[in-house]
Design a protein around this motif. Sequence first.
Motif, PDB file in Angstrom:
ATOM      1  N   UNK A 169       0.813  -1.224   0.000  1.00  0.00           N
ATOM      2  CA  UNK A 169       0.000   0.000   0.000  1.00  0.00           C
ATOM      3  C   UNK A 169       0.844   1.271   0.000  1.00  0.00           C
ATOM      4  N   UNK A 170       2.152   1.153   0.187  1.00  0.00           N
ATOM      5  CA  UNK A 170       3.017   2.323   0.196  1.00  0.00           C
ATOM      6  C   UNK A 170       3.560   2.575  -1.208  1.00  0.00           C
ATOM      7  N   UNK A 171       3.421   3.805  -1.676  1.00  0.00           N
ATOM      8  CA  UNK A 171       3.955   4.184  -2.984  1.00  0.00           C
ATOM      9  C   UNK A 171       5.425   4.545  -2.836  1.00  0.00           C
ATOM     10  N   UNK A 172       6.233   4.038  -3.757  1.00  0.00           N
ATOM     11  CA  UNK A 172       7.666   4.322  -3.707  1.00  0.00           C
ATOM     12  C   UNK A 172       8.331   3.888  -4.992  1.00  0.00           C
ATOM     13  N   UNK A 173       9.650   4.024  -5.027  1.00  0.00           N
ATOM     14  CA  UNK A 173      10.383   3.610  -6.213  1.00  0.00           C
ATOM     15  C   UNK A 173      10.170   2.130  -6.505  1.00  0.00           C
ATOM     16  N   UNK A 174      10.189   1.309  -5.471  1.00  0.00           N
ATOM     17  CA  UNK A 174      10.009  -0.128  -5.609  1.00  0.00           C
ATOM     18  C   UNK A 174       9.863  -0.739  -4.234  1.00  0.00           C
ATOM     19  N   UNK A 175       9.441  -1.987  -4.141  1.00  0.00           N
ATOM     20  CA  UNK A 175       9.188  -2.586  -2.829  1.00  0.00           C
ATOM     21  C   UNK A 175      10.449  -2.852  -2.019  1.00  0.00           C
ATOM     22  N   UNK A 176      11.601  -3.019  -2.675  1.00  0.00           N
ATOM     23  CA  UNK A 176      12.845  -3.317  -1.970  1.00  0.00           C
ATOM     24  C   UNK A 176      13.823  -2.163  -2.201  1.00  0.00           C
ATOM     25  N   UNK A 177      14.293  -1.569  -1.115  1.00  0.00           N
ATOM     26  CA  UNK A 177      15.231  -0.454  -1.196  1.00  0.00           C
ATOM     27  C   UNK A 177      16.299  -0.617  -0.127  1.00  0.00           C
ATOM     28  N   UNK A 178      17.520  -0.191  -0.442  1.00  0.00           N
ATOM     29  CA  UNK A 178      18.650  -0.330   0.462  1.00  0.00           C
ATOM     30  C   UNK A 178      19.153   1.040   0.909  1.00  0.00           C
ATOM     31  N   UNK A 189      23.804   6.792   1.495  1.00  0.00           N
ATOM     32  CA  UNK A 189      23.439   6.310   0.159  1.00  0.00           C
ATOM     33  C   UNK A 189      22.104   5.577   0.241  1.00  0.00           C
ATOM     34  N   UNK A 190      21.340   5.683  -0.843  1.00  0.00           N
ATOM     35  CA  UNK A 190      20.022   5.058  -0.942  1.00  0.00           C
ATOM     36  C   UNK A 190      19.930   4.415  -2.322  1.00  0.00           C
ATOM     37  N   UNK A 191      19.800   3.088  -2.386  1.00  0.00           N
ATOM     38  CA  UNK A 191      19.724   2.343  -3.640  1.00  0.00           C
ATOM     39  C   UNK A 191      18.299   1.862  -3.881  1.00  0.00           C
ATOM     40  N   UNK A 192      17.863   1.938  -5.142  1.00  0.00           N
ATOM     41  CA  UNK A 192      16.516   1.524  -5.494  1.00  0.00           C
ATOM     42  C   UNK A 192      16.422   1.321  -6.995  1.00  0.00           C
ATOM     43  N   UNK A 193      15.307   0.748  -7.431  1.00  0.00           N
ATOM     44  CA  UNK A 193      14.936   0.676  -8.845  1.00  0.00           C
ATOM     45  C   UNK A 193      13.662   1.474  -9.042  1.00  0.00           C
TER      46      UNK A 193
END
Length: 254
Positions: A169-178, A189-193
Amino acid sequence: MTRTRTPDRLGRDLLGDVLEAHGGLERWRQVETVRATIVTGGSLWAMEGLRQDAHPREMTVSAHTQHASVHPFGAPDQRTDFTPARIAVEKLDGRVVAEREDPRASFDGHGTLTPWDPLHRAYFNGYALWTYLTAPFLLALPGVDISALATRWEEGELWRGLRAVFPAHMAGHGPVQDFYFGPDDLLRRHDYQVDIAGGLPAAQYVYDFTGTGGLLFPTVRRAYRRTAMSAPVWAELLVAIDLSDVRLDIVVSR
């Protein structure tokens, strides 16, 4: 016999250190909204068929729910209104100029170079800036699954990491982020797709923290394309964000 801590326990311990370093969860719970002046740039906008200017804008995000707005947008008397279920462009008096329900679905089939319309842009801006201005405290929200990552050596420092798996239910770049944190436990640092842009992989670096209301916020963000080996491609600056005049609306109790 000493009991070995599980990765989840390691993640919770690190998250506690990180939240404290950024000002503490108790202080964050007193915040109602975060406001900041933003200036954005980078190559992502042209990739999506958009023109980006360097004019400053006012960004407002709710601290504990996914709600955000930027002003001006498209015209001096217009702003956006973002939630995961709806994106709209409104006049300052609340009259709706354009809106879209279930905005995430409008990106179905999009690739990296698929053109965006103004509502696509407004949706991206809403969830992305909400994420940035609430990090790392959003990692403590209900339903966010946290685990520890292997440490990495970068920029002459040893960085500890957290992997966040966000609920649907949360909107974001993708479900898995580092998220990676320096020896001072501040975000580095913040990594995402970017799933709405064909899964574009990015590594975002943050710098120059400022303090306001007892909390710390990075004021410089630079996101680069990320290789399959997690290395940033320094020649491909996707998004640049400079923030200033960060302010908090505080409630007496929560």
